[in-house]
Design a protein around this motif. Structure first.
Motif, PDB file in Angstrom:
ATOM      1  N   CYS A 116      10.355 -36.721  -9.733  1.00 16.38           N
ATOM      2  CA  CYS A 116      11.248 -36.201 -10.353  1.00 16.38           C
ATOM      3  C   CYS A 116      10.478 -35.894 -11.788  1.00 16.38           C
ATOM      4  CB  CYS A 116      11.491 -37.577 -10.643  1.00 16.38           C
ATOM      5  SG  CYS A 116      13.512 -37.241  -9.275  1.00 16.38           S
ATOM      6  N   ARG A 117       9.140 -36.624 -11.862  1.00 12.11           N
ATOM      7  CA  ARG A 117       8.513 -36.793 -13.102  1.00 12.11           C
ATOM      8  C   ARG A 117       7.271 -35.701 -13.426  1.00 12.11           C
ATOM      9  NH1 ARG A 117       7.510 -42.169 -15.562  1.00 12.11           N
ATOM     10  NH2 ARG A 117       5.440 -41.623 -15.395  1.00 12.11           N
ATOM     11  N   THR A 118       7.140 -34.439 -12.250  1.00  4.95           N
ATOM     12  CA  THR A 118       6.676 -34.145 -12.175  1.00  4.95           C
ATOM     13  C   THR A 118       7.371 -32.847 -12.292  1.00  4.95           C
ATOM     14  OG1 THR A 118       6.779 -33.212 -10.189  1.00  4.95           O
ATOM     15  CG2 THR A 118       4.766 -34.154 -10.660  1.00  4.95           C
ATOM     16  N   ILE A 119       8.979 -32.412 -12.504  1.00  5.72           N
ATOM     17  CA  ILE A 119       9.653 -31.985 -13.280  1.00  5.72           C
ATOM     18  C   ILE A 119       9.974 -31.253 -14.417  1.00  5.72           C
ATOM     19  CG2 ILE A 119      12.195 -31.305 -12.429  1.00  5.72           C
ATOM     20  CD1 ILE A 119      12.284 -31.937  -9.445  1.00  5.72           C
ATOM     21  N   ASN A 120       9.619 -32.517 -14.959  1.00  6.30           N
ATOM     22  CA  ASN A 120       9.437 -32.353 -16.306  1.00  6.30           C
ATOM     23  C   ASN A 120       8.066 -32.466 -16.739  1.00  6.30           C
ATOM     24  OD1 ASN A 120       9.816 -35.389 -16.371  1.00  6.30           O
ATOM     25  ND2 ASN A 120      11.322 -34.961 -18.052  1.00  6.30           N
ATOM     26  N   ARG A 121       7.317 -32.360 -15.899  1.00  5.62           N
ATOM     27  CA  ARG A 121       5.941 -32.933 -16.867  1.00  5.62           C
ATOM     28  C   ARG A 121       5.642 -34.539 -17.573  1.00  5.62           C
ATOM     29  NH1 ARG A 121       2.242 -28.214 -16.952  1.00  5.62           N
ATOM     30  NH2 ARG A 121       2.648 -27.635 -14.432  1.00  5.62           N
ATOM     31  N   LEU A 122       6.613 -35.546 -17.596  1.00  6.62           N
ATOM     32  CA  LEU A 122       5.946 -36.898 -17.748  1.00  6.62           C
ATOM     33  C   LEU A 122       4.613 -36.565 -16.554  1.00  6.62           C
ATOM     34  CD1 LEU A 122       9.191 -38.622 -17.330  1.00  6.62           C
ATOM     35  CD2 LEU A 122       7.742 -37.881 -19.325  1.00  6.62           C
ATOM     36  N   GLU A 123       4.559 -35.922 -15.835  1.00  4.43           N
ATOM     37  CA  GLU A 123       3.355 -36.567 -14.839  1.00  4.43           C
ATOM     38  C   GLU A 123       2.780 -34.903 -14.958  1.00  4.43           C
ATOM     39  OE1 GLU A 123       2.072 -38.726 -13.522  1.00  4.43           O
ATOM     40  OE2 GLU A 123       3.608 -40.270 -13.852  1.00  4.43           O
ATOM     41  N   THR A 124       1.652 -34.985 -14.778  1.00  3.73           N
ATOM     42  CA  THR A 124       0.622 -33.210 -14.097  1.00  3.73           C
ATOM     43  C   THR A 124       0.201 -32.661 -13.188  1.00  3.73           C
ATOM     44  OG1 THR A 124      -1.781 -34.590 -14.667  1.00  3.73           O
ATOM     45  CG2 THR A 124      -0.867 -33.618 -16.161  1.00  3.73           C
ATOM     46  N   ILE A 125       0.164 -32.144 -12.790  1.00  5.85           N
ATOM     47  CA  ILE A 125       0.102 -31.958 -11.269  1.00  5.85           C
ATOM     48  C   ILE A 125      -1.576 -31.208 -10.833  1.00  5.85           C
ATOM     49  CG2 ILE A 125       2.409 -31.441 -10.871  1.00  5.85           C
ATOM     50  CD1 ILE A 125       2.135 -28.363 -11.178  1.00  5.85           C
ATOM     51  N   ASP A 126      -1.603 -31.137 -10.175  1.00  6.00           N
ATOM     52  CA  ASP A 126      -3.514 -30.658  -9.776  1.00  6.00           C
ATOM     53  C   ASP A 126      -3.100 -29.584  -9.401  1.00  6.00           C
ATOM     54  OD1 ASP A 126      -4.137 -33.560  -9.865  1.00  6.00           O
ATOM     55  OD2 ASP A 126      -3.760 -33.692  -7.714  1.00  6.00           O
ATOM     56  N   SER A 127      -2.030 -28.812  -8.684  1.00  6.65           N
ATOM     57  CA  SER A 127      -2.670 -26.891  -8.577  1.00  6.65           C
ATOM     58  C   SER A 127      -0.508 -26.810  -8.140  1.00  6.65           C
ATOM     59  CB  SER A 127      -3.132 -27.025  -7.201  1.00  6.65           C
ATOM     60  OG  SER A 127      -3.131 -27.337  -5.684  1.00  6.65           O
ATOM     61  N   GLY A 128      -0.563 -25.942  -8.313  1.00  5.47           N
ATOM     62  CA  GLY A 128       0.799 -25.136  -7.819  1.00  5.47           C
ATOM     63  C   GLY A 128       1.967 -25.255  -9.323  1.00  5.47           C
ATOM     64  N   SER A 129       2.808 -24.521  -9.196  1.00  2.00           N
ATOM     65  CA  SER A 129       3.452 -24.798 -10.473  1.00  2.00           C
ATOM     66  C   SER A 129       5.307 -24.878 -10.475  1.00  2.00           C
ATOM     67  CB  SER A 129       3.361 -22.386 -10.308  1.00  2.00           C
ATOM     68  OG  SER A 129       4.678 -22.110  -9.350  1.00  2.00           O
ATOM     69  N   ILE A 130       5.322 -25.043 -11.824  1.00  2.00           N
ATOM     70  CA  ILE A 130       6.475 -25.605 -12.008  1.00  2.00           C
ATOM     71  C   ILE A 130       7.283 -24.159 -13.135  1.00  2.00           C
ATOM     72  CG2 ILE A 130       8.511 -27.360 -12.374  1.00  2.00           C
ATOM     73  CD1 ILE A 130       6.074 -29.416 -11.618  1.00  2.00           C
ATOM     74  N   ALA A 131       8.555 -24.363 -12.189  1.00  2.00           N
ATOM     75  CA  ALA A 131       9.439 -23.583 -14.062  1.00  2.00           C
ATOM     76  C   ALA A 131      10.626 -23.820 -13.846  1.00  2.00           C
ATOM     77  CB  ALA A 131       9.677 -22.047 -13.089  1.00  2.00           C
ATOM     78  N   ILE A 132      11.177 -23.787 -14.580  1.00  2.00           N
ATOM     79  CA  ILE A 132      13.129 -24.388 -15.441  1.00  2.00           C
ATOM     80  C   ILE A 132      13.219 -23.469 -15.369  1.00  2.00           C
ATOM     81  CG2 ILE A 132      13.784 -25.656 -16.475  1.00  2.00           C
ATOM     82  CD1 ILE A 132      12.606 -27.573 -14.704  1.00  2.00           C
ATOM     83  N   ASP A 133      14.266 -22.484 -15.022  1.00  2.00           N
ATOM     84  CA  ASP A 133      15.189 -21.484 -15.934  1.00  2.00           C
ATOM     85  C   ASP A 133      14.490 -20.270 -15.615  1.00  2.00           C
ATOM     86  OD1 ASP A 133      17.965 -20.294 -16.085  1.00  2.00           O
ATOM     87  OD2 ASP A 133      17.476 -20.875 -18.342  1.00  2.00           O
ATOM     88  N   GLY A 134      13.532 -19.570 -14.978  1.00  2.00           N
ATOM     89  CA  GLY A 134      12.569 -18.633 -14.526  1.00  2.00           C
ATOM     90  C   GLY A 134      11.230 -18.807 -15.984  1.00  2.00           C
ATOM     91  N   ARG A 135      10.969 -20.213 -16.508  1.00  2.00           N
ATOM     92  CA  ARG A 135      10.552 -19.856 -17.500  1.00  2.00           C
ATOM     93  C   ARG A 135       9.284 -21.321 -17.149  1.00  2.00           C
ATOM     94  NH1 ARG A 135      11.767 -18.590 -23.216  1.00  2.00           N
ATOM     95  NH2 ARG A 135      14.041 -18.018 -22.497  1.00  2.00           N
ATOM     96  N   PRO A 136       7.869 -20.518 -16.824  1.00  2.00           N
ATOM     97  CA  PRO A 136       6.661 -21.473 -15.823  1.00  2.00           C
ATOM     98  C   PRO A 136       6.847 -22.988 -17.296  1.00  2.00           C
ATOM     99  CG  PRO A 136       6.199 -19.459 -16.220  1.00  2.00           C
ATOM    100  CD  PRO A 136       7.075 -19.228 -16.916  1.00  2.00           C
ATOM    101  N   LEU A 137       6.367 -23.851 -16.702  1.00  2.00           N
ATOM    102  CA  LEU A 137       6.466 -24.896 -17.404  1.00  2.00           C
ATOM    103  C   LEU A 137       5.131 -24.730 -17.696  1.00  2.00           C
ATOM    104  CD1 LEU A 137       7.713 -28.446 -16.391  1.00  2.00           C
ATOM    105  CD2 LEU A 137       8.512 -27.369 -18.264  1.00  2.00           C
ATOM    106  N   PRO A 138       4.592 -25.603 -19.222  1.00  2.00           N
ATOM    107  CA  PRO A 138       3.531 -25.192 -19.542  1.00  2.00           C
ATOM    108  C   PRO A 138       2.899 -27.087 -19.384  1.00  2.00           C
ATOM    109  CG  PRO A 138       4.450 -24.756 -22.033  1.00  2.00           C
ATOM    110  CD  PRO A 138       5.344 -24.482 -20.269  1.00  2.00           C
ATOM    111  N   ALA A 139       1.585 -26.574 -19.748  1.00  2.00           N
ATOM    112  CA  ALA A 139       1.126 -28.148 -19.211  1.00  2.00           C
ATOM    113  C   ALA A 139       1.055 -28.798 -20.559  1.00  2.00           C
ATOM    114  CB  ALA A 139      -0.508 -27.944 -18.766  1.00  2.00           C
ATOM    115  N   GLU A 140       0.822 -28.648 -22.016  1.00  2.00           N
ATOM    116  CA  GLU A 140       1.165 -29.530 -22.734  1.00  2.00           C
ATOM    117  C   GLU A 140       1.904 -28.765 -24.257  1.00  2.00           C
ATOM    118  OE1 GLU A 140      -3.625 -29.151 -24.052  1.00  2.00           O
ATOM    119  OE2 GLU A 140      -2.682 -30.557 -23.522  1.00  2.00           O
ATOM    120  N   GLY A 141       1.903 -28.868 -25.588  1.00  2.00           N
ATOM    121  CA  GLY A 141       2.661 -28.278 -26.515  1.00  2.00           C
ATOM    122  C   GLY A 141       3.936 -27.988 -27.073  1.00  2.00           C
TER     123      GLY A 141
END
Ligand code: ADP
Ligand code: MG
Length: 258
Positions: free
Chosen positions: A62-87
């Motif tokens: 759950c926490r990775t889905i909104n990047r409360l946690e970072t991931i080591d590899s792979g990708s997550i997109a919400i509504d077609g937009r890739p989740l950036p690591a920060e910013g």
């Protein structure tokens, strides 16, 4: 076909694709491989219930889905937009994902109304009067309109959790994540929270729900995901999962809780 038609088709494709998409997501905590090759697509309006033994990685997922946690590899997109690591872009996309935790996490020194107003004003830049109107409407909707001017400690646990749901909804999220939202509640308050969640589901909200409430899973879920040891071991319809689970891990888990 004109160019315009082509681009219309392209934007339709984004709007009808999965709302949440995880591809090959891996995460470690030191030596612990807490998420292992998670591949998951959640459609608009879908209610996914995530079940599994303690420590299987449900909260981490759950926490990775909104990047409360970072991931080591792979990708997550919400509504077609890739989740950036920060910013800044991350903050904006994160606001599309509402989260409700086991511990309600309300601001103790703010009124109930203010708890629902704050992030709208600070993150979404909504004018205060409008944010208050939205807050009052949402508090009514979850059945705690009369408590708006009280402080969280003056409310029951069930009421506080409903305020937390209203607070998340105030951000107009595209998807809501619920991580064991009723686990900290006295039994008589569980249903009032589940009822709010059922009505959200009926209104078409896309939801990921970690819960031990099997009645809720059976009646409200479109799909059950069973996790063990950092993997999604089984994906099934609620009926099939509870009556004829395929995996041994799920059979074993269900035999202990049902
Ligand atoms: P669940 O929600 O299914 O009970 P979690 O996602 O909370 O599982 O935890 C999965 C595993 O990761 C557990 O073994 C837990 O101890 C470990 N874990 C969770 N958070 C951390 C952390 N911040 N640092 C190290 N290990 C963690
Ligand atoms: Mg957990």
């Amino acid at each position: 076909m004109t160019e315009e038609t082509v681009s219309d088709t392209a934007s339709d494709a984004v709007a009808t694709g999965p709302l949440v998409s995880l591809k090959g997501v891996d995460k470690h905590y030191g030596a612990l491989h807490v998420l292992q090759d998670i591949n998951l697509e959640i459609a608009r309006g879908e209610v996914v219930v995530l079940i599994g033994p303690s420590g299987s990685g449900k909260s981490t997922l759950c926490r990775t889905i909104n990047r409360l946690e970072t991931i080591d590899s792979g990708s997550i997109a919400i509504d077609g937009r890739p989740l950036p690591a920060e910013g800044k872009e991350l903050a904006r996309l994160r606001a599309d994902v509402g989260m409700v935790f086991q511990s309600f996490n309300l601001f103790a020194h703010k009124t109930v109304l203010e708890n629902v107003v704050l992030a709208q004003v600070k993150v979404r830049k909504v004018p205060r009067a409008q944010a208050e109107a939205t807050a009052r409407e949402l508090l009514e909707r979850v059945g705690v309109g009369a408590q708006a001017d009280k402080y969280p400690a003056q409310l029951s646990g069930g009421q506080q959790q409903r305020v937390a749901i209203a607070r998340a909804l105030a951000m107009k999220p595209k998807v809501m994540l619920f991580d064991e939202p009723t686990s900290a509640l006295d039994p008589e308050m569980v249903n009032e929270v589940l009822e709010v969640m059922r009505s959200l589901a009926a209104e078409g909200m896309t939801m990921v729900v970690v819960t031990h409430e099997m009645g809720f899973a059976r009646s409200a879920a479109n799909r059950v995901l069973f996790m063990a040891d950092g993997r999604i071991v089984e994906e099934n319809t609620p009926d099939a999962f509870f009556t004829a689970p395929r995996s041994d891990r799920a059979k074993d888990f269900l035999s202990k809780i049902l």
